[in-house]
Scaffold this motif. Structure first.
Motif, PDB file in Angstrom:
ATOM      1  N   GLU A  23      35.680 -41.254  -3.029  1.00 57.38           N
ATOM      2  CA  GLU A  23      35.446 -40.021  -2.269  1.00 57.38           C
ATOM      3  C   GLU A  23      36.115 -38.825  -2.950  1.00 57.38           C
ATOM      4  O   GLU A  23      35.532 -37.733  -3.021  1.00 57.38           O
ATOM      5  CB  GLU A  23      35.977 -40.177  -0.845  1.00 57.38           C
ATOM      6  CG  GLU A  23      35.793 -38.916  -0.003  1.00 57.38           C
ATOM      7  CD  GLU A  23      36.459 -38.996   1.354  1.00 57.38           C
ATOM      8  OE1 GLU A  23      36.573 -37.932   2.007  1.00 57.38           O
ATOM      9  OE2 GLU A  23      36.873 -40.094   1.772  1.00 57.38           O
ATOM     10  N   HIS A  24      37.317 -39.015  -3.459  1.00 56.04           N
ATOM     11  CA  HIS A  24      38.016 -37.918  -4.150  1.00 56.04           C
ATOM     12  C   HIS A  24      37.309 -37.540  -5.448  1.00 56.04           C
ATOM     13  O   HIS A  24      37.260 -36.361  -5.813  1.00 56.04           O
ATOM     14  CB  HIS A  24      39.466 -38.313  -4.416  1.00 56.04           C
ATOM     15  CG  HIS A  24      40.310 -38.364  -3.172  1.00 56.04           C
ATOM     16  ND1 HIS A  24      40.956 -37.252  -2.673  1.00 56.04           N
ATOM     17  CD2 HIS A  24      40.585 -39.384  -2.317  1.00 56.04           C
ATOM     18  CE1 HIS A  24      41.607 -37.587  -1.565  1.00 56.04           C
ATOM     19  NE2 HIS A  24      41.395 -38.872  -1.326  1.00 56.04           N
ATOM     20  N   ARG A  27      34.330 -35.390  -4.429  1.00 58.01           N
ATOM     21  CA  ARG A  27      34.747 -34.030  -4.048  1.00 58.01           C
ATOM     22  C   ARG A  27      35.142 -33.191  -5.266  1.00 58.01           C
ATOM     23  O   ARG A  27      34.865 -31.989  -5.324  1.00 58.01           O
ATOM     24  CB  ARG A  27      35.899 -34.101  -3.049  1.00 58.01           C
ATOM     25  CG  ARG A  27      35.490 -34.675  -1.693  1.00 58.01           C
ATOM     26  CD  ARG A  27      36.603 -34.577  -0.664  1.00 58.01           C
ATOM     27  NE  ARG A  27      36.237 -35.245   0.576  1.00 58.01           N
ATOM     28  CZ  ARG A  27      35.403 -34.743   1.483  1.00 58.01           C
ATOM     29  NH1 ARG A  27      34.845 -33.556   1.284  1.00 58.01           N
ATOM     30  NH2 ARG A  27      35.128 -35.418   2.586  1.00 58.01           N
ATOM     31  N   ARG A  31      33.114 -29.875  -6.281  1.00 54.72           N
ATOM     32  CA  ARG A  31      33.879 -28.619  -6.347  1.00 54.72           C
ATOM     33  C   ARG A  31      33.584 -27.853  -7.632  1.00 54.72           C
ATOM     34  O   ARG A  31      33.565 -26.619  -7.648  1.00 54.72           O
ATOM     35  CB  ARG A  31      35.373 -28.951  -6.274  1.00 54.72           C
ATOM     36  CG  ARG A  31      36.299 -27.746  -6.159  1.00 54.72           C
ATOM     37  CD  ARG A  31      37.757 -28.174  -6.262  1.00 54.72           C
ATOM     38  NE  ARG A  31      38.111 -28.578  -7.614  1.00 54.72           N
ATOM     39  CZ  ARG A  31      38.787 -29.685  -7.940  1.00 54.72           C
ATOM     40  NH1 ARG A  31      39.172 -30.543  -7.019  1.00 54.72           N
ATOM     41  NH2 ARG A  31      39.084 -29.953  -9.195  1.00 54.72           N
ATOM     42  N   LEU A  50      29.453 -37.938   3.740  1.00 52.00           N
ATOM     43  CA  LEU A  50      29.944 -37.190   2.579  1.00 52.00           C
ATOM     44  C   LEU A  50      28.810 -36.399   1.930  1.00 52.00           C
ATOM     45  O   LEU A  50      28.965 -35.223   1.594  1.00 52.00           O
ATOM     46  CB  LEU A  50      30.572 -38.177   1.585  1.00 52.00           C
ATOM     47  CG  LEU A  50      31.288 -37.620   0.361  1.00 52.00           C
ATOM     48  CD1 LEU A  50      32.390 -36.637   0.735  1.00 52.00           C
ATOM     49  CD2 LEU A  50      31.867 -38.783  -0.473  1.00 52.00           C
ATOM     50  N   GLU A  53      27.739 -33.058   3.499  1.00 50.61           N
ATOM     51  CA  GLU A  53      28.567 -31.867   3.291  1.00 50.61           C
ATOM     52  C   GLU A  53      27.968 -30.952   2.226  1.00 50.61           C
ATOM     53  O   GLU A  53      28.205 -29.744   2.228  1.00 50.61           O
ATOM     54  CB  GLU A  53      29.988 -32.285   2.886  1.00 50.61           C
ATOM     55  CG  GLU A  53      30.760 -32.997   3.987  1.00 50.61           C
ATOM     56  CD  GLU A  53      32.161 -33.398   3.539  1.00 50.61           C
ATOM     57  OE1 GLU A  53      32.685 -32.782   2.580  1.00 50.61           O
ATOM     58  OE2 GLU A  53      32.728 -34.326   4.141  1.00 50.61           O
ATOM     59  N   GLU A  54      27.225 -31.545   1.277  1.00 48.00           N
ATOM     60  CA  GLU A  54      26.558 -30.770   0.210  1.00 48.00           C
ATOM     61  C   GLU A  54      25.136 -31.295   0.055  1.00 48.00           C
ATOM     62  O   GLU A  54      24.801 -31.941  -0.938  1.00 48.00           O
ATOM     63  CB  GLU A  54      27.329 -30.922  -1.117  1.00 48.00           C
ATOM     64  CG  GLU A  54      28.655 -30.208  -1.159  1.00 48.00           C
ATOM     65  CD  GLU A  54      28.515 -28.707  -1.397  1.00 48.00           C
ATOM     66  OE1 GLU A  54      27.381 -28.223  -1.586  1.00 48.00           O
ATOM     67  OE2 GLU A  54      29.556 -28.021  -1.384  1.00 48.00           O
ATOM     68  N   ALA A 226      43.485 -37.457  -5.462  1.00 43.03           N
ATOM     69  CA  ALA A 226      42.954 -36.147  -5.868  1.00 43.03           C
ATOM     70  C   ALA A 226      43.443 -35.774  -7.265  1.00 43.03           C
ATOM     71  O   ALA A 226      42.685 -35.213  -8.075  1.00 43.03           O
ATOM     72  CB  ALA A 226      43.355 -35.080  -4.849  1.00 43.03           C
TER      73      ALA A 226
END
Length: 257
Positions: A23-24, A27, A31, A50, A53-54, A226
């Protein structure tokens, strides 16, 4: 001059991407503007949440990476959906495994089945995604493959025999594939973390172990998922266009590679 593609122009397929480190990774790439295929095996709800979200740049696709036909179908679906082939593969999927030192098979208990489960998932999964990606990468004249490794090669502080053997085989494949695919402008690298605070796989790790590792690192802290994901971006970015066959350790300096 070899072709280089910016992160925001890449189609990135991340395996085991619905939760934990995956998941990280999703993202981090979203980003930076990339389009991302969120591969999952069982975590359908998390993967689709997930992706929602995009919705323009993310697509959730179910496939068991050990199933060659399912992986080929996933790559075809990604291409059809986005209109261009996958340029970048992050091999993150982990066969069922929990970092619980007390529950691991020790030297007397270790079986070939333990080892083979990791080889099939870690090495077989990466082989399937790499082979499925090759035609599209060659067509584009650009490819980036990043395999997720471990610092347990250098520092088997807890002897997870099966997991570490699978990842070590993946490191060898990383190096040999980099040699084989370099003429096609496809780089193959590995990013190796230590214990990450915290993922689903490390949830069983006692707090005392996290504290011990933190105290042993120059940065005096345990690396987060992250932070690991950000380091992975390097191997997909134009900044690493002349780097291949390498293993970058991201663990706060615990292991010097």
């Amino acid at each position: 001059m070899h072709k280089s593609i910016r992160l925001d122009q890449q189609l990135v397929l991340i395996t085991g991407a619905a939760r934990g480190l995956g998941e990280h990774l999703v993202r981090a790439f979203l980003r930076e503007g990339a389009s991302v295929v969120i591969n999952y095996r069982n975590s359908a709800e998390a993967a689709h949440k997930l992706a929602a979200e995009e919705p323009v740049r993310a697509l959730a696709v179910q496939a068991d990476v050990t199933d060659r036909a399912a992986v080929q179908a996933m790559f075809a679906q990604a291409r059809q959906h986005f209109g261009f082939p996958v340029t970048t593969v992050i091999n993150n999927a982990l066969p069922d495994f929990s970092f619980n030192g007390d529950a691991r098979p020790n030297a007397e208990q270790l079986t070939w089945e333990n080892l083979n489960q990791q080889f099939a998932g870690v090495v077989g999964g990466a082989l399937n995604t790499t082979q499925a990606a090759l035609a599209g990468m060659r067509e584009v004249g650009f490819g980036r493959i990043v395999n997720v490794g471990t610092n347990l090669f250098q520092n088997p502080v807890v002897p997870y025999h099966d997991y570490t053997a699978g990842k070590a085989a993946l490191l060898s494949l990383t190096r040999t594939l980099s040699q084989d695919l370099g003429p096609d402008n496809i780089t193959v690298n590995m990013v190796s973390g230590g214990l990450l605070r915290t993922t689903d796989a490390s949830a069983a790790t006692p707090e005392a172990v996290f504290d011990f590792i933190a105290a042993s690192t120059p940065l005096r802290r345990v690396t987060t998922p992250a932070e690991f994901a950000d380091a992975t971006l390097f191997f997909a970015s134009p900044w690493s266009r002349s780097v291949t066959g390498q293993n970058l350790v991201v663990d706060g300096g615990l292991v010097k590679n």
